[in-house]
Structure formats: structure tokens, C-alpha cells
Design an enzyme around this catalytic site. Structure first.
Site, PDB file in Angstrom:
ATOM      1  N   LYS B  67      36.643  -5.411  63.940  1.00 42.46           N
ATOM      2  CA  LYS B  67      37.873  -6.023  64.471  1.00 42.46           C
ATOM      3  C   LYS B  67      37.874  -7.507  64.146  1.00 42.46           C
ATOM      4  O   LYS B  67      36.825  -8.174  64.240  1.00 42.46           O
ATOM      5  CB  LYS B  67      37.898  -5.792  65.981  1.00 42.46           C
ATOM      6  CG  LYS B  67      39.142  -6.282  66.729  1.00 42.46           C
ATOM      7  CD  LYS B  67      39.022  -5.882  68.219  1.00 42.46           C
ATOM      8  CE  LYS B  67      40.256  -6.312  69.010  1.00 42.46           C
ATOM      9  NZ  LYS B  67      40.130  -5.933  70.436  1.00 42.46           N
ATOM     10  N   SER B 142      44.014  -3.576  72.389  1.00 43.11           N
ATOM     11  CA  SER B 142      44.235  -4.473  71.272  1.00 43.11           C
ATOM     12  C   SER B 142      43.454  -4.081  70.017  1.00 43.11           C
ATOM     13  O   SER B 142      43.696  -4.655  68.953  1.00 43.11           O
ATOM     14  CB  SER B 142      43.876  -5.896  71.660  1.00 43.11           C
ATOM     15  OG  SER B 142      42.538  -5.965  72.037  1.00 43.11           O
ATOM     16  N   SER B 166      40.977  -2.341  75.913  1.00 43.06           N
ATOM     17  CA  SER B 166      41.331  -2.494  74.502  1.00 43.06           C
ATOM     18  C   SER B 166      40.528  -1.713  73.486  1.00 43.06           C
ATOM     19  O   SER B 166      40.864  -1.735  72.314  1.00 43.06           O
ATOM     20  CB  SER B 166      41.274  -3.985  74.127  1.00 43.06           C
ATOM     21  OG  SER B 166      42.359  -4.643  74.736  1.00 43.06           O
TER      22      SER B 166
END
Lengths: 484, 484, 94
Positions: B67, B142, B166
Site C-alpha cells: 500500500k 482505505s 481499512s
């Protein structure tokens, strides 16, 4: 400069001490001053995304020592807080400090109570480039993060001080205390010791406090005293005019010697303190406290007692030496080298004679270790006076020479022929000559007026160039006049 | 080579170890798949021919998607924000460094909601991510890019971050495994901070065993992160095949009574509870009374911490700097204001505002202080429940993947996506989401994945993975998205 | 409830320049969220200690040993306006 009698001053001090650790408060960058900008930085102290602080163990140790030296209660569990504000010298946009649970509280030093002692990090340095190097009118500013992150201990007093002089003296005592701990350079000119004042005025005897103003940037003890005095005067005038003192912050300008109000900002500070989630609490263990306690040297109050009781120094002298780190240090070293000289004599020569000489020669604060007089030389000179090898007057001359050039007192005495006259035959002859040369005075003395001996003594002293002991001279004169 | 894309990493590691599969070919197959990304999952890809760390390392050169919230030295890292466009970190996050040291290779940086603020990956400054099961729908957020990449066979596994859900929520919406370990299990150093007391790094994988392998490679105390402790005893790979003797609690507030739970989701959930019973576990309803206030507490605590964590994005030391006003009086302030206004998206601004307000003078006790107390109560609720139960289970998300744009105008509705996932980070305990089945959204639509969330006490990851493994086996989820 | 003026004050504290439209819209959005947040007021939290740290650690300290700093050129690489080895910004004027 004194406050009119109908008012009394209420003064508190806020002190920041830069700690002499090897690394910064929250990262492993070396602490070093005077280098090229930004050579001691890393992603942490530049607040790069994703970085985290780590607490410097030595800073905690030093912080505990300061808190214990100031007789504080140590918090069993203290935490760090974030103090949020935007400024280029504050890279994270918050300063890591301590808020409602600081390292130490409720202490005391001398007559002043300590409100709190806590740990935090220093801001970076900003250089303003433009017309005059000052903020107003400068085109831009350059930020150097070498200093950013330096460990600081903040000490806040209760508003127990009542005059600018008292504030200066107490600040000096604090400086001496911290200096003796060996945790900081405590140099006001260089910024490793910063003293801000909170000042208010109220009608004498009133219980309520007046509105206080904050004074910053006084970077010497003299300026501290001056700045506080000026502000007290200003506030008294405001009250005299039946107006109200407004809470504001003043910046002391050393060049003009006056205080300028810092522009009230449209964007007022709201620090929005909250506990620092990236750091865990400090809970000083018994071991940590024992270690800090045993690292405490003899502190000023204790030292003063020892000087008075064990070394038999007069109280004033004991206090003056004990409360001044540099003088005490010099004195202790002189004591070490002294063989024969009494501590009392050495002490008086340090505080009485040396200090006066250095004050004349220099400017401002007196530091004997930066003069040409070595502790050994001073001890030696004191010893010579005690042993009557040199008169007090001659010794003063020698001291003047030592201040100007340094050297060995015995050598100077020899070179300049200042040795106390020990040959009584020679002295007697000179005394006899002087008596002959001052018949009128001699007559008066014989007639029962002992004070008339003055001119004869003066003549002898001139002839012997101060090498004779005044008491001895007087005695000889009287002897001769009685006899004859 | 397509069945290579179907292997779990555990299986691939075995084959590479046995010489049946080339580590470089394995990497290149994924590099090619990633090159064909039409979901917006990737912001940066390594491309083929990435140098191999070594096939005799534990992770044998396998690729991993990271990420874009993790700093990777020299590789652009944006946290999904335009304010960090072009930013190349001068260091690498500890979690990623450990993976590389274990032999993994970074395949690419995945797209995400800006600064991890979002539940749909529609808040990225670089365009939304689409759900591989239905490109008109969100993948969750997210860590939407990481979840989509794993689900769409564009990465064998990935790491993400979880603050309020997330990792788990996008895992649920994309039909993959996602886990948030105990707070402190994995170092946060180098993980761009959103909410410091809640953020944790975690795996997104095809199966529970892969999650265990990934967790094991990353967990451990890090001297750069004072809040990291690692997992005592490390991670045992899961092997459980039944749940005999174990007790599962089903908190009413986070299942049947949860806000906005879709009937399809409840059906899959109830069916899974039956499977858990079939495996020999005792399953009972239980209570977490304060979990109802999880969203309220979370949307004070997280934005408050974020408002401070994002203050460093000011255009001074890195990142984008926008223009400023002409007047010297306002130049600096306007530089800050415009840089931040231009660089941050709407959701980030909203949360910074919310957080700043909750900490501001006069409001701290009412909001932040209160939320911290609710936090204590939520943690106590879990502690009480764990006295009786070994695990608690809930649906991971109240709904299946919703359409892009469906909640964009309604921030509060968007926040409710995290209803079932926020209580665990608030308490600091671990939680995992595994695919439990497919369901249609309320009102009709395609079959979309539903996740089962399991949670256990702090630092019991091995047991949690074991239970999840057993349930995963019983569920036998073998669906995969059509679009890949 | 939070009104436009309060929003402006908070925007200033947060150094965010917002358009008039954004100010109005934020006032509405934040009010809705705060309404939900205020649900917590239902609870009796007297005597409940606030949690500031989730992990139960104390005294995590770093030895005072310097390690090399990053080379200055590297640290200035990312700077929007480097000048003479420093980070340049407009002057604060206050």
C-alpha cells in the site's frame, strides 16, 4: 528605577535549559553547534512522513537530576503531550512537550517555589534574510534544523519574586545549581539558558494578582533585571493613568535596551494539547531515582553551609562563593593548591579583591577561570600575605599585575621589589629619618595626639614603597617617640 | 501459467523450494498481470526482471504489493495524496524492510484512500479503485488497491493498514483474507501516520495460512517505534480442523442490531454461525454495550490525531508547495493555507477540521476527553466478553460492495461502513476477516463477497489464525471475480 | 451544531484556506457528524479513566549514542525551495 511604594511587583520566571546530551531528544542525530546548516538532520527531526520519536535516556536522567536538585516531587508516571502550532522551525507542526503530568512539581530553590519541571524538544533555528536581519522587513527566512530537537528542560517558578534584583540573583542561583549538575552549559549569551519573565503589578498589600505580561529574549542577567524593571515601570504608569494592563508578550531588544510588544496575531495560538500517542509514559523506577540522587553534587545551599561552618568563612562570603558556580569552582581549585594559606584568607581575596579587579578590567559577569589569574597564583598570593611576606597594599599591586599579565606572584614580588620589609634595622632607620623630617607631627604625637602620626607613617610608606607593614611602622614610630 | 496465479503463496513457496517453480518466473507472471491493471489498483509497478533477494531466504523472492502508505526509499510514496506527489522517501518502512530481508520483492505500490481516510477508495488523489467483482462498485477502503490487486490476481498477497477497518472491510468487499494484528505487533515506523494510537500494518491474502506467513515475517519490536512490542512467542502456522471446546460470542450490537446490515449479509453470517457450531464450538449471543458508540468515539479520536499528524504537510521541507500571497504580512500563512488547500482532498480536509475542532479550546473535554473515556469502556466490554468467550464473531461489513458514488455525498453513511470494524482498533485487539460466502446487495444486483470477522484478545494471533483456518476450511470459499 | 464562523476559526487554526462555498458546506457536514458524535453524551462516564495509551508499556528509552545523520544533500533533495544549505520560507512577519 524602583517601583513607587503604593505598588508591589509580582514576578515569576520561566526557564529553558538546553541539555548537554550527545544526541537529540527524540532521534539519534548528534548534538553539535556551530556547524554548517542542516548537517545534523535525519528523517525524524525533519518530520518526514512515517517517522516516529524515541526518547533519549540521558535526557530523562538529566531531567530527573534537575527536578531532584530543585526538591521537586517526581511524578510516578508522567506523559508527553503534543503542543500544536504552525511555524517553520517546528517541523512536525507540533512540539513534543509535557502538559498536565510533568516530570516534577512542587519544588523549591532558595526562597522561590518551583511550580513544575518538564522535558521537551527545542525548535530549529531561523535566520531572517532581508533588510536588517530582523523579522520585520525581511524578504525570506532560512531554516537550519541542526538545533531542532535539542533536549530542553523547562522550569517554571511560582510568582514568588518581588523585585528585578531578586529575580536576577535567583536566576543566577538557578544557573549555578544547574551548572554544578553538569547537565548543561547554561550560557545565556549562547542560548543554552533562556530566562523569560512573567510580570505583574498590584497595589501594595492586595491579595489579587494583576494582569501579567510576558517578557522574552533577555539574554543576559543584566538585561533580565533591566527588562523586568522597565516593564514594572510601564505597568505602574498604566495603572496610574487609571487604565488596565493588557495581557501581551514583549520582546527585549538588546540594542535599544527596551521592550517591544510582539504584534498581536490575528491567528491566536490554541495549542490543543493532547497526549502523545507515539510515546509511552515515563515511570521513574527506584533505581532510576537512586541513580539520579547519587549523581547530585553538593548544591549551593549545602555548600554555603559547609563554607560557613567547616571553612569558617564569613556568611556573606560563603553565600557569594556558593551561589556563583565560577567563583566556587575557582575557590575550590585554589584551596586544593594552597599549602598553608587559610581558606578564609583565600576566600576573601577571591570575593573581595579578585572580583573587584576583574569587574574593573572586564564587563559584566565575572569568570575568574577566563582571566590570567590561576587559582594557584591566587592561593599563593594569599599565603604570602598571611605569612607577612608581602603587605596587603603590595599584594594588591601584585594582583593587578596578575590580572594584566598572569604569572607567579613570588616572581612578581621579586621582580618589582615588593617584598615586605623584614629587616627591622633598615626600617628603624627609615622611621627615624621620617620622624626627623616631620617635627611638627612628632611634637603632636609626643603631646598625646596619637592620630597625628599620619604624615610620618605616610613618609615611611612612600620611602619603603609600601613594603613595610603599616601596623609595624606605626608601632615603631610610637616606640621611638615615647622613648625620645 | 494461469494456474500459477491461483497458487497461494504458501503453495508457491513450497514449489519454489522444491525447484518446481522459478522464483523469477513467478515474479514476472505477476508483474505482467499488474501491468494489465484496469482497476486503478496500482500507483507504481516494479515491472519485470526485479532483482532477486535470494531464493534460499524464507520468502524466496516472491512478489508483494505494498500500500502506498509505506515509505519505500527512492520510490515515490504518496499515501494517495497530491500533497506528496513526487515525494521519494529517504528511508524504507520497517515492515517493508523486514519483508525484503526475508526475501520478498516489492511488486508495486497500491492505490488507497488519501491518508487512509475512507472506506471505498474513492478518496484517492489519483482516481478511484474498482472492485474486481464488479467494476462499477467500490473495493472498500482505505486499502482498496491492495485488496483489489489480490482478488484480481494482480498480486499473490499484499500489505495494507487498518485504523478503523481499512484492511478488513476491503478484504470483505473483495472476497480475500485481511487481518489487523494487535496494536504494537508490527512496527509503525515508515507507515505514514493517520491515527497513531489506532493504525496497524497487516496482511491481505488469498488464505489464512498466507496471512500467518506474512505476519510472522513482519512482527517484532522495533527500536524506531516506541509503541511496538511484537508478539510474544511469535506466530505458529495454523492447522486446526475443528473448534471443539471453544466458545464463540456473537455481539448483538455488531450483528443483528448493527446499523444498516443487509439481509443478504445476515443470511451468510447466520449460515456461517451454523458451520462454526458444526465444527464443535459453542456459539452464544453476547453483549458489547458500548460498541454502539464506536463510530462516535472513532470519529473524534482518529481525526484528532490525524489533525496533528498531517500538520507536517506544509510545503516547507518536502512535498508540493503552492503559491502564496504577495503581501509580506501574509506570505507565510498563505503559503501554508494554500499548499494544504490544494494538496488535500475533501475528506482529508473534513477530518482535519473535525479533529482540530474536537481538540480546540473549550471543546476538548466535551469531545476528545469524552471519546477517550468511551474508549476505556469499549476495551472493558471486550475484556468482560473474553472472560467467557475465546472468540467473538460479527459480519465484517454491514453491506456488500456498494456502487461507486453511492455514498460520496453522505460522509456519515460512508463512516457507517466501519460500524463492525472500529471497536477492535479502539481496544487495540486483533481481528481477521475471511470470505464467508456471496450475497446480493439490498435491492438486487450481482453476487458479491461477504466477510466474516473474528476477533480475540490482545496478542493471541496464533489462536486467532488457527480458528480462522478451521472455519475457512469448513466454508470452502472458492469463488473468484469474473473481471481480472 | 457548528456554524460558518466557527468553521472559519477552525480552518485558520488548521491552516486550510477554504472557499466560501466550502465553508458553508463544511458547516453542514460537520454538524451532521457532530450530531452523531454527540450520541456519546447519553453515557454516564463519571469516574471512567480516559485511555491515552492502548499498549501497556513504560520507560521505553533510547541510549544516548549518536549515529550518523543523513547527508545534507539528501535531506534537501525533496525541499521545495532549498537555498544555501537551508530550507527557505517566506518570513513570518509576526
Amino acid at each position: 528605577m524602583a517601583l513607587p511604594n503604593e505598588y508591589e511587583a509580582v514576578i515569576g520566571l520561566e526557564i529553558h535549559v538546553q541539555l548537554q546530551t550527545r544526541t537529540k531528544m527524540f532521534c539519534g542525530c548528534a548534538l553539535s553547534f556551530g556547524d554548517e546548516p542542516n548537517v545534523h538532520t535525519c528523517p525524524v527531526c525533519l518530520a518526514h512522513p512515517g517517522t516516529l520519536p524515541t526518547v533519549n535516556e540521558q535526557a530523562v536522567r538529566f531531567g530527573l537530576q534537575i527536578a531532584l536538585a530543585l526538591e521537586c516531587e517526581i511524578a510516578p508516571r508522567s506523559i508527553f503531550h503534543r503542543k500544536n502550532y504552525f511555524y517553520p522551525d517546528n517541523p512536525k507542526g507540533y512540539q513534543i512537550s509535557q502538559y498536565d503530568i510533568p516530570l516534577g512539581t512542587a519544588g523549591r530553590l532558595g526562597d522561590v517555589r518551583i511550580h513544575r519541571v518538564h522535558l521537551e524538544e527545542d525548535a530549529a533555528k531561523m535566520i531572517h534574510v532581508g533588510q536588517s536581519g530582523r523579522i520585520h522587513g525581511s524578504a525570506h527566512s532560512l531554516v537550519d534544523f541542526n538545533r531542532g530537537g535539542t533536549p530542553l528542560v523547562e522550569i517554571v517558578t511560582e510568582p514568588d519574586l518581588t523585585s528585578p534584583e531578586e529575580a536576577r540573583e535567583w536566576a543566577q542561583l538557578l544557573r549555578t545549581t544547574v551548572k554544578q549538575l553538569g547537565v548543561s552549559d547554561v550560557n545565556m549569551e549562547e542560548g543554552s539558558l533562556r530566562v523569560d519573565a512573567n510580570v505583574s503589578v498590584r497595589p501594595a498589600g492586595a491579595a489579587e494578582l494583576g494582569t501579567k505580561t510576558e517578557l522574552k529574549n533577555m539574554n543576559s542577567f543584566r538585561f533580565l533585571e533591566r527588562g523586568i524593571a522597565a516593564e514594572l515601570e510601564r505597568q505602574a504608569a498604566v495603572l496610574d493613568a487609571a487604565e488596565e494592563v493588557v495581557q501581551e508578550t514583549f520582546h527585549f531588544d538588546p540594542r535599544s535596551g527596551s521592550l517591544t510588544p510582539l504584534r498581536s496575531k490575528e491567528y491566536a495560538h490554541d495549542y490543543r494539547y493532547f497526549p502523545e500517542p507515539d510515546l509511552v509514559p515515563l515511570a521513574p523506577t527506584e533505581d532510576m531515582l537512586d541513580e539520579a540522587r547519587s549523581a547530585l553534587p553538593e548544591l549551593p545551599a549545602r555548600r554555603r553551609e559547609r563554607y560557613a561552618s567547616e571553612l569558617d568563612l564569613p556568611d556573606d562570603t560563603a553565600k557569594q562563593l556558593a551561589f556563583d558556580a565560577e567563583l566556587a569552582d575557582f575557590f575550590e581549585r585554589a584551596l586544593e593548591t594552597a599549602d598553608g594559606a587559610e581558606p578564609r584568607t583565600i576566600a576573601i581575596w577571591v570575593t573581595g579583591e579578585l572580583v573587584a579587579r576583574l569587574r574593573e578590567a572586564g564587563d559584566g559577569e565575572v569568570d575568574p577561570s577566563s582571566s590570567k589569574v590561576t587559582p594557584q597564583a591566587l592561593a599563593s598570593l594569599a599565603g604570602m600575605v598571611e605569612a607577612k611576606q608581602v603587605t596587603t597594599g603590595a599584594a594588591r599591586q601584585v594582583l593587578a599585575t596578575l590580572v594584566a599579565e598572569g604569572g607567579d606572584p613570588a616572581v612578581i614580588v621579586e621582580r618589582e621589589g615588593l617584598a615586605q620589609m623584614s629587616d627591622s634595622g633598615e626600617l628603624e632607620a627609615i622611621v627615624a629619618e621620617a620622624i626627623e623630617a616631620e617635627p611638627a607631627a612628632a611634637e603632636k604625637v609626643r603631646g598625646g595626639n596619637p592620630k597625628a602620626v599620619g604624615p610620618i607613617v605616610g613618609a615611611v610608606m612612600r620611602k619603603t614603597k609600601g613594603r613595610a607593614d603599616g601596623g609595624e611602622v606605626t608601632r615603631l614610630i610610637r616606640e621611638k617617640l615615647d622613648a625620645g | 501459467m494461469n494456474d500459477v496465479l491461483e497458487l497461494t503463496v504458501g503453495q508457491a513457496l513450497e514449489r519454489i523450494g522444491a525447484g518446481e517453480l522459478s522464483s523469477d518466473e513467478y515474479f514476472d507472471v505477476y508483474a505482467e498481470a499488474a501491468a494489465g491493471d484496469e482497476l486503478g489498483a496500482y500507483l507504481w509497478r516494479a515491472g519485470q526482471g526485479s532483482p532477486n533477494g535470494g531464493s534460499d531466504t524464507p520468502l524466496r523472492g516472491v512478489p508483494i504489493a505494498v500500500k502506498d502508505i509505506f515509505c519505500t526509499e527512492g520510490i515515490e510514496t504518496t499515501a494517495g495524496s497530491r500533497i506528496l506527489e513526487g515525494y521519494r522517501p529517504p528511508y524504507t518502512a520497517t515492515a517493508v524492510r523486514r519483508l525484503k530481508e526475508a526475501g520478498a520483492r516489492v511488486l508495486g505500490k497500491t492505490n488507497m484512500d488519501e491518508f487512509a481516510m475512507g472506506s471505498s477508495n474513492e478518496n484517492s488523489g489519483y482516481g478511484p479503485v474498482r472492485n474486481p467483482w464488479d467494476p462499477e462498485r467500490v473495493p472498500g477502503g482505505s486499502s482498496g488497491g491492495s485488496a483489489a490487486a489480490v482478488a484480481a490476481r494482480m498480486a499473490p498477497w499484499a500489505i495494507g493498514t487498518d485504523t478503523g477497518g481499512s484492511i478488513r472491510q476491503p478484504a470483505s468487499l473483495c472476497g480475500v483474507v485481511g487481518m489487523k494484528p494487535t496494536y504494537g505487533a508490527i512496527s509503525r515506523y515508515g507507515m505514514i501516520a493517520f491515527a497513531s494510537s489506532l493504525d496497524q500494518c497487516g496482511p491481505l491474502t488469498r488464505d489464512v495460512t498466507d496471512a500467518a506467513i506474512l505476519l510472522r515475517a513482519m512482527e517484532g519490536r522495533d527500536p524506531c517505534d516506541s509503541t511496538s512490542v511484537g508478539i510474544d512467542g511469535g506466530i505458529q502456522l495454523p492447522s486446526r480442523t475443528d473448534l471443539k471446546g471453544l466458545r464463540f460470542g456473537v455481539p448483538r450490537e455488531l450483528s443483528a442490531d448493527a446499523e444498516g446490515v443487509e439481509p443478504g449479509v445476515m443470511q451468510v453470517f447466520d449460515r456461517t454461525l451454523d458451520l462454526i457450531k458444526d465444527l464443535g464450538a459453542e456459539v452464544d449471543e453476547c453483549e458489547l454495550p458500548h460498541s454502539r458508540h464506536g463510530i462516535a468515539a472513532y470519529y473524534v479520536l482518529a481525526p484528532a490525531e490525524a489533525s496533528a499528524n498531517l500538520a507536517r504537510y506544509d510545503g516547507v521541507r518536502y512535498g508540493r508547495r503552492a503559491g502564496r500571497s504577495e503581501e509580506p504580512e501574509t506570505a507565510l500563512v498563505s503559503m501554508y493555507e494554500r499548499t494544504r488547500a490544494k494538496g488535500f482532498g475533501a475528506e482529508v480536509k473534513r477530518r482535519i477540521m473535525l479533529g482540530t475542532y474536537a481538540l480546540s479550546s473549550g471543546y476538548y473535554e466535551a469531545y476528545y476527553g469524552r471519546a477517550q473515556r468511551v474508549r476505556t469502556k469499549i476495551a472493558q466490554d471486550f475484556a468482560t466478553a473474553f472472560e467467557r468467550y475465546d472468540y467473538l464473531v460479527t459480519p465484517t461489513s454491514p453491506t456488500v460492495a456498494f456502487e461507486i458514488g453511492a455514498r460520496a455525498e453522505n460522509p456519515l453513511a460512508m463512516y457507517m461502513s466501519d460500524y463492525c470494524t472500529v471497536p477492535m482498533p479502539i481496544a487495540g485487539i486483533p481481528a481477521i476477516s475471511i470470505p464467508a460466502g456471496l450475497a446480493q446487495p439490498d435491492g438486487g444486483g450481482p453476487d458479491l463477497p461477504v466477510g466474516l470477522q473474528i476477533t480475540s484478545p490482545a496478542f493471541t494471533e496464533s489462536g486467532l489464525l488457527d480458528a480462522a483456518f478451521a472455519i475457512e476450511g469448513a466454508i470452502g470459499f472458492d469463488a473468484s471475480p469474473g473481471a481480472s | 451544531m457548528i456554524d460558518r464562523d466557527q468553521v472559519l476559526h477552525v480552518a485558520r487554526l488548521a491552516r486550510l484556506e477554504l472557499t466560501e462555498e466550502e465553508l458553508e458546506r463544511m458547516a453542514g457536514e460537520l454538524s451532521t457528524i457532530l450530531d452523531h458524535v454527540e450520541q456519546m453524551n447519553e453515557l454516564d462516564l463519571d469516574g471512567v479513566e480516559p485511555t491515552s495509551h492502548v499498549v501497556e508499556l513504560e520507560n521505553v528509552l533510547r541510549a544516548d549514542e549518536p549515529r550518523p545523520s543523513w547527508p545534507r544533500e539528501r535531506m534537501l533533495e525533496a525541499a521545495p525551495d532549498p537555498d544555501e544549505g537551508a530550507f527557505r520560507v517566506p518570513s513570518p512577519q509576526a
